[in-house]
Design a protein around this motif. Structure first.
Motif, PDB file in Angstrom:
ATOM      1  N   CYS A 144       6.163 -21.896 -22.708  1.00 10.19           N
ATOM      2  CA  CYS A 144       7.373 -22.224 -23.469  1.00 10.19           C
ATOM      3  C   CYS A 144       8.516 -21.291 -23.040  1.00 10.19           C
ATOM      4  O   CYS A 144       9.253 -20.780 -23.865  1.00 10.19           O
ATOM      5  N   ALA A 155      11.169 -23.729 -35.938  1.00 10.94           N
ATOM      6  CA  ALA A 155      11.208 -24.629 -34.764  1.00 10.94           C
ATOM      7  C   ALA A 155      10.665 -23.928 -33.525  1.00 10.94           C
ATOM      8  O   ALA A 155       9.894 -24.516 -32.754  1.00 10.94           O
ATOM      9  N   ASN A 172       2.819 -25.747 -29.821  1.00 10.08           N
ATOM     10  CA  ASN A 172       2.573 -26.963 -29.039  1.00 10.08           C
ATOM     11  C   ASN A 172       2.360 -26.645 -27.559  1.00 10.08           C
ATOM     12  O   ASN A 172       1.459 -27.206 -26.920  1.00 10.08           O
ATOM     13  N   SER A 230       6.877 -23.665 -33.818  1.00  5.58           N
ATOM     14  CA  SER A 230       6.255 -24.968 -33.567  1.00  5.58           C
ATOM     15  C   SER A 230       6.228 -25.297 -32.082  1.00  5.58           C
ATOM     16  O   SER A 230       5.217 -25.771 -31.558  1.00  5.58           O
ATOM     17  N   ASP A 231       7.340 -25.043 -31.398  1.00  3.18           N
ATOM     18  CA  ASP A 231       7.399 -25.291 -29.957  1.00  3.18           C
ATOM     19  C   ASP A 231       6.384 -24.435 -29.206  1.00  3.18           C
ATOM     20  O   ASP A 231       5.705 -24.911 -28.298  1.00  3.18           O
TER      21      ASP A 231
END
Length: 160
Positions: A19, A52, A59, A55-56
Motif C-alpha cells: 500500500c 480509510a 486490504n 482499511s486500505d
C-alpha cells in the motif's frame, strides 16, 4: 524489536512495500486444528492512522497473503493476515475498526485478518481481543502471535 520477535518465532522476514508503505513482512506456516495455516504479519510505521487508510492497508496486506499462499486454501489450509500499523496519532474511528472482528466477505473463505494499531504515544496495542465465531479454532493462534510480536506494555523507544 518486532523483526527480532518474528525471527525468534521462526518467521521468514522481509522488507517490502505494501500500500505504498515500507513494511516489515513476517511469514510462517503452522499446523493448527489439522489445518495448515499460512500466517503473514505485515507491519508499517505511519504518521497518522485514519479509518480509510487502515482499511486500505488491511486490504493490501490481505491481498499480499492471498496472492502468495491463498490459491489452494480450503478445508486443510488457510491464510491468516495480521496487518499492523505503528503510529503516534490515531483517529477514534480507526480504533473502533480494530475493536471488532474483521470481515473479508467473499475473499474470506479459509482466510482471516485481524488488524492492529500500535499507539506509540500511549503504549497501547489496539486490536480485537474477543472470541471469533467464524474461525474459532484459530482464535488462540491470532492472540498468541499478537502477544509474541506486540506485547503490552512495550518499550516506546523502538517497536519496528
Amino acid at each position: 524489536m518486532v523483526r527480532q520477535r518474528m525471527v525468534a518465532d521462526g518467521c521468514t522476514v522481509s522488507e517490502e512495500y505494501v500500500c505504498s508503505k515500507a513494511t516489515l513482512v513476517g511469514y510462517r506456516a503452522q499446523t493448527r486444528a489439522l489445518t495448515r495455516m499460512y500466517v503473514f504479519t505485515v507491519c508499517a510505521a505511519v504518521d497518522r492512522v485514519e479509518k480509510a487508510g487502515l482499511s486500505d492497508f488491511v486490504n493490501a496486506a490481505v491481498n499480499l497473503g492471498l496472492n502468495r499462499k491463498g490459491q489452494w486454501r480450503g478445508m486443510q489450509s488457510g491464510v491468516i493476515v495480521l496487518p499492523v500499523l505503528v503510529t503516534t496519532a490515531i483517529e477514534e474511528s480507526a480504533i473502533a475498526l480494530t475493536q471488532k472482528v474483521h470481515r473479508l466477505h467473499s475473499a474470506g473463505f479459509a482466510a482471516l485478518a485481524q488488524p492492529a494499531v500500535v499507539d506509540m504515544f500511549t503504549g497501547t496495542v489496539w486490536t480485537f481481543r474477543g472470541t471469533r465465531v467464524w474461525g474459532y479454532a484459530h482464535n488462540s493462534l491470532i492472540k498468541q502471535k499478537f502477544s509474541k510480536y506486540l506485547p503490552e506494555p512495550f518499550e516506546k523507544s523502538c517497536i519496528l
